[in-house]
Design a protein around this motif. Structure first.
Motif, PDB file in Angstrom:
ATOM      1  N   THR A 136      -2.805  -9.341  -4.605  1.00 41.64           N
ATOM      2  CA  THR A 136      -2.340  -9.693  -5.950  1.00 41.64           C
ATOM      3  C   THR A 136      -1.777 -11.108  -5.967  1.00 41.64           C
ATOM      4  OG1 THR A 136      -1.847  -7.395  -6.494  1.00 41.64           O
ATOM      5  CG2 THR A 136      -0.709  -9.083  -7.782  1.00 41.64           C
ATOM      6  N   ALA A 137      -1.000 -11.442  -4.945  1.00 42.38           N
ATOM      7  CA  ALA A 137      -0.440 -12.793  -4.867  1.00 42.38           C
ATOM      8  C   ALA A 137      -1.544 -13.846  -4.797  1.00 42.38           C
ATOM      9  CB  ALA A 137       0.472 -12.908  -3.656  1.00 42.38           C
ATOM     10  N   ALA A 138      -2.582 -13.571  -4.015  1.00 44.36           N
ATOM     11  CA  ALA A 138      -3.658 -14.548  -3.827  1.00 44.36           C
ATOM     12  C   ALA A 138      -4.596 -14.625  -5.024  1.00 44.36           C
ATOM     13  CB  ALA A 138      -4.436 -14.206  -2.564  1.00 44.36           C
ATOM     14  N   GLU A 139      -5.018 -13.458  -5.537  1.00 44.72           N
ATOM     15  CA  GLU A 139      -6.063 -13.441  -6.555  1.00 44.72           C
ATOM     16  C   GLU A 139      -5.533 -13.586  -7.974  1.00 44.72           C
ATOM     17  OE1 GLU A 139      -8.432  -9.959  -5.941  1.00 44.72           O
ATOM     18  OE2 GLU A 139      -9.057 -10.572  -3.914  1.00 44.72           O
ATOM     19  N   VAL A 140      -4.383 -13.039  -8.251  1.00 43.71           N
ATOM     20  CA  VAL A 140      -3.838 -13.096  -9.609  1.00 43.71           C
ATOM     21  C   VAL A 140      -2.979 -14.344  -9.806  1.00 43.71           C
ATOM     22  CG1 VAL A 140      -2.389 -11.920 -11.316  1.00 43.71           C
ATOM     23  CG2 VAL A 140      -3.879 -10.580  -9.803  1.00 43.71           C
ATOM     24  N   LEU A 141      -2.161 -14.657  -8.798  1.00 45.18           N
ATOM     25  CA  LEU A 141      -1.224 -15.771  -8.928  1.00 45.18           C
ATOM     26  C   LEU A 141      -1.709 -17.045  -8.241  1.00 45.18           C
ATOM     27  CD1 LEU A 141       1.667 -13.381  -8.192  1.00 45.18           C
ATOM     28  CD2 LEU A 141       1.492 -14.631 -10.330  1.00 45.18           C
ATOM     29  N   GLY A 142      -2.726 -16.913  -7.383  1.00 51.45           N
ATOM     30  CA  GLY A 142      -3.272 -18.081  -6.713  1.00 51.45           C
ATOM     31  C   GLY A 142      -2.420 -18.621  -5.587  1.00 51.45           C
ATOM     32  N   ARG A 143      -1.395 -17.875  -5.187  1.00 50.46           N
ATOM     33  CA  ARG A 143      -0.511 -18.323  -4.105  1.00 50.46           C
ATOM     34  C   ARG A 143      -0.084 -17.120  -3.272  1.00 50.46           C
ATOM     35  NH1 ARG A 143       2.132 -23.273  -5.102  1.00 50.46           N
ATOM     36  NH2 ARG A 143       3.083 -22.980  -3.056  1.00 50.46           N
ATOM     37  N   ASN A 148       5.948 -11.959  -1.037  1.00 52.33           N
ATOM     38  CA  ASN A 148       7.272 -11.365  -0.850  1.00 52.33           C
ATOM     39  C   ASN A 148       7.922 -10.983  -2.178  1.00 52.33           C
ATOM     40  OD1 ASN A 148       7.469 -14.115  -1.490  1.00 52.33           O
ATOM     41  ND2 ASN A 148       9.390 -14.377  -0.399  1.00 52.33           N
ATOM     42  N   ILE A 149       7.721 -11.795  -3.200  1.00 51.15           N
ATOM     43  CA  ILE A 149       8.301 -11.517  -4.518  1.00 51.15           C
ATOM     44  C   ILE A 149       7.491 -10.439  -5.239  1.00 51.15           C
ATOM     45  CG2 ILE A 149       9.094 -12.511  -6.682  1.00 51.15           C
ATOM     46  CD1 ILE A 149      10.579 -13.507  -4.179  1.00 51.15           C
ATOM     47  N   VAL A 150       6.173 -10.443  -5.031  1.00 47.76           N
ATOM     48  CA  VAL A 150       5.351  -9.339  -5.539  1.00 47.76           C
ATOM     49  C   VAL A 150       5.864  -8.021  -4.954  1.00 47.76           C
ATOM     50  CG1 VAL A 150       3.033  -8.336  -5.631  1.00 47.76           C
ATOM     51  CG2 VAL A 150       3.319 -10.811  -5.851  1.00 47.76           C
ATOM     52  N   ALA A 151       6.164  -8.034  -3.676  1.00 48.27           N
ATOM     53  CA  ALA A 151       6.664  -6.824  -3.009  1.00 48.27           C
ATOM     54  C   ALA A 151       7.973  -6.346  -3.623  1.00 48.27           C
ATOM     55  CB  ALA A 151       6.848  -7.087  -1.516  1.00 48.27           C
ATOM     56  N   LEU A 152       8.828  -7.268  -4.042  1.00 50.03           N
ATOM     57  CA  LEU A 152      10.073  -6.867  -4.690  1.00 50.03           C
ATOM     58  C   LEU A 152       9.809  -6.174  -6.022  1.00 50.03           C
ATOM     59  CD1 LEU A 152      12.525  -9.865  -4.064  1.00 50.03           C
ATOM     60  CD2 LEU A 152      12.466  -7.640  -2.918  1.00 50.03           C
ATOM     61  N   GLY A 153       8.763  -6.605  -6.736  1.00 51.22           N
ATOM     62  CA  GLY A 153       8.396  -5.918  -7.965  1.00 51.22           C
ATOM     63  C   GLY A 153       7.973  -4.487  -7.705  1.00 51.22           C
ATOM     64  N   VAL A 154       7.191  -4.292  -6.647  1.00 51.69           N
ATOM     65  CA  VAL A 154       6.794  -2.931  -6.259  1.00 51.69           C
ATOM     66  C   VAL A 154       8.028  -2.115  -5.900  1.00 51.69           C
ATOM     67  CG1 VAL A 154       5.451  -1.556  -4.622  1.00 51.69           C
ATOM     68  CG2 VAL A 154       4.544  -3.742  -5.453  1.00 51.69           C
ATOM     69  N   PHE A 155       8.927  -2.714  -5.140  1.00 51.58           N
ATOM     70  CA  PHE A 155      10.164  -2.032  -4.743  1.00 51.58           C
ATOM     71  C   PHE A 155      10.977  -1.617  -5.964  1.00 51.58           C
ATOM     72  CE2 PHE A 155      14.757  -2.605  -4.086  1.00 51.58           C
ATOM     73  CZ  PHE A 155      15.010  -1.620  -3.151  1.00 51.58           C
ATOM     74  N   GLN A 156      11.107  -2.518  -6.926  1.00 53.56           N
ATOM     75  CA  GLN A 156      11.919  -2.229  -8.108  1.00 53.56           C
ATOM     76  C   GLN A 156      11.440  -0.960  -8.803  1.00 53.56           C
ATOM     77  OE1 GLN A 156      11.208  -2.429 -11.635  1.00 53.56           O
ATOM     78  NE2 GLN A 156      13.346  -2.180 -12.256  1.00 53.56           N
ATOM     79  N   ASP A 188       8.927 -20.207 -12.440  1.00 53.22           N
ATOM     80  CA  ASP A 188       7.918 -19.507 -13.243  1.00 53.22           C
ATOM     81  C   ASP A 188       6.932 -18.750 -12.362  1.00 53.22           C
ATOM     82  OD1 ASP A 188       9.053 -20.346 -15.595  1.00 53.22           O
ATOM     83  OD2 ASP A 188       7.645 -22.000 -15.911  1.00 53.22           O
ATOM     84  N   LEU A 189       6.492 -19.382 -11.284  1.00 58.48           N
ATOM     85  CA  LEU A 189       5.560 -18.732 -10.366  1.00 58.48           C
ATOM     86  C   LEU A 189       6.167 -17.457  -9.796  1.00 58.48           C
ATOM     87  CD1 LEU A 189       2.991 -18.655  -8.589  1.00 58.48           C
ATOM     88  CD2 LEU A 189       4.211 -20.125  -6.958  1.00 58.48           C
ATOM     89  N   ASN A 190       7.405 -17.534  -9.380  1.00 60.57           N
ATOM     90  CA  ASN A 190       8.041 -16.366  -8.768  1.00 60.57           C
ATOM     91  C   ASN A 190       8.385 -15.291  -9.793  1.00 60.57           C
ATOM     92  OD1 ASN A 190       8.800 -16.733  -5.649  1.00 60.57           O
ATOM     93  ND2 ASN A 190       8.804 -18.739  -6.620  1.00 60.57           N
ATOM     94  N   ALA A 193       5.227 -13.571 -10.268  1.00 59.31           N
ATOM     95  CA  ALA A 193       4.919 -12.754  -9.089  1.00 59.31           C
ATOM     96  C   ALA A 193       5.663 -11.427  -9.157  1.00 59.31           C
ATOM     97  CB  ALA A 193       5.295 -13.515  -7.815  1.00 59.31           C
ATOM     98  N   PHE A 194       6.920 -11.468  -9.547  1.00 51.84           N
ATOM     99  CA  PHE A 194       7.695 -10.234  -9.668  1.00 51.84           C
ATOM    100  C   PHE A 194       7.102  -9.322 -10.739  1.00 51.84           C
ATOM    101  CE2 PHE A 194      11.025  -7.733 -11.671  1.00 51.84           C
ATOM    102  CZ  PHE A 194      11.504  -7.030 -10.578  1.00 51.84           C
ATOM    103  N   ILE A 195       6.747  -9.889 -11.873  1.00 52.17           N
ATOM    104  CA  ILE A 195       6.173  -9.103 -12.971  1.00 52.17           C
ATOM    105  C   ILE A 195       4.870  -8.441 -12.552  1.00 52.17           C
ATOM    106  CG2 ILE A 195       5.142  -9.294 -15.281  1.00 52.17           C
ATOM    107  CD1 ILE A 195       7.294 -11.503 -15.811  1.00 52.17           C
ATOM    108  N   GLU A 196       4.026  -9.175 -11.817  1.00 53.33           N
ATOM    109  CA  GLU A 196       2.778  -8.585 -11.322  1.00 53.33           C
ATOM    110  C   GLU A 196       3.075  -7.472 -10.304  1.00 53.33           C
ATOM    111  OE1 GLU A 196      -0.260  -9.011 -12.397  1.00 53.33           O
ATOM    112  OE2 GLU A 196       0.378 -10.525 -13.853  1.00 53.33           O
TER     113      GLU A 196
END
Length: 208
Positions: A136-143, A148-156, A188-190, A193-196
């Protein structure tokens, strides 16, 4: 309430920054938090981890001893958490053959990257949530660096499994913590990332 979390990954995956954001989010929520970090022997290789203790009262001991949740970002990190030699992919998911994680409570929340981590955790021992975090970080956000921040969204989202359908920490508190914890040009990027991460976390829970 005392709640212990570990974010663990290979060097460069931002595990310690994720722990800093998590601790800050807990404070935004009005909770007490203590954060500690452990680095690998080499700065660019090995396993790094960030531990966070969250409580609704002052924390008398800041180190983790019995983890309520762990976010595992790489196979190297997973193997580091396993007692003895890893035994993976047992279709029966039996307690006798499954991997046991060090210092992780039975019933704990275990979040793994579904593409990067192969594991044989006993589905009856832990609450396992598997999601495409790095993808998700690579394909949706391009980074990929914001996995790590994507993972926090999953955790939340996943903490709703432990707190009667409500998350431990609100999305709003995480977003405020991100604003305070990352350089302004990356806010904004992060945030995105959390929202995704929240989105794929909800999808993972629906599949579980």
């Amino acid at each position: 309430m005392r709640y212990e979390v570990r974010v663990i990954g290979s060097a460069g995956q931002g595990s310690i920054l994720a722990a800093v954001v998590l601790a800050s989010a807990a404070a935004e929520e009005g909770l007490w938090a203590a954060q500690t970090a452990t680095y690998g022997a080499a700065m660019r290789s090995g396993v790094s981890l960030g531990d966070v203790v969250i409580s609704d009262r002052p924390i008398d001991f800041p180190k983790t001893t019995e983890l309520d949740a762990v976010i595992i970002q790489s196979q190297e990190a997973y193997d580091d958490m396993v007692k003895g030699k890893p035994i993976r992919l047992d279709p029966e998911c039996s307690e006798a053959d499954a991997d046991i994680l060090v210092n992780v409570k039975p019933g704990a929340l275990v979040i793994v990257d579904e593409d990067l981590v192969q594991c044989d955790l006993d589905c009856n021992m832990y609450r396992v949530v598997s999601a495409p975090i790095a993808r998700t970080a690579a394909e949706v956000l391009g980074r990929r660096q914001v996995m790590n921040i994507v993972a926090l969204g999953v955790f939340q989202v996943a903490t709703t499994l432990q707190f009667d359908g409500k998350p431990l920490i609100s999305e709003e508190s995480f977003l405020k913590a991100i604003e305070k914890s990352v350089p302004s040009r990356f806010i904004d990027l992060n945030r995105n990332a959390f929202i995704e991460g929240v989105k794929i976390g909800k999808a993972a829970l629906q599949k579980a």
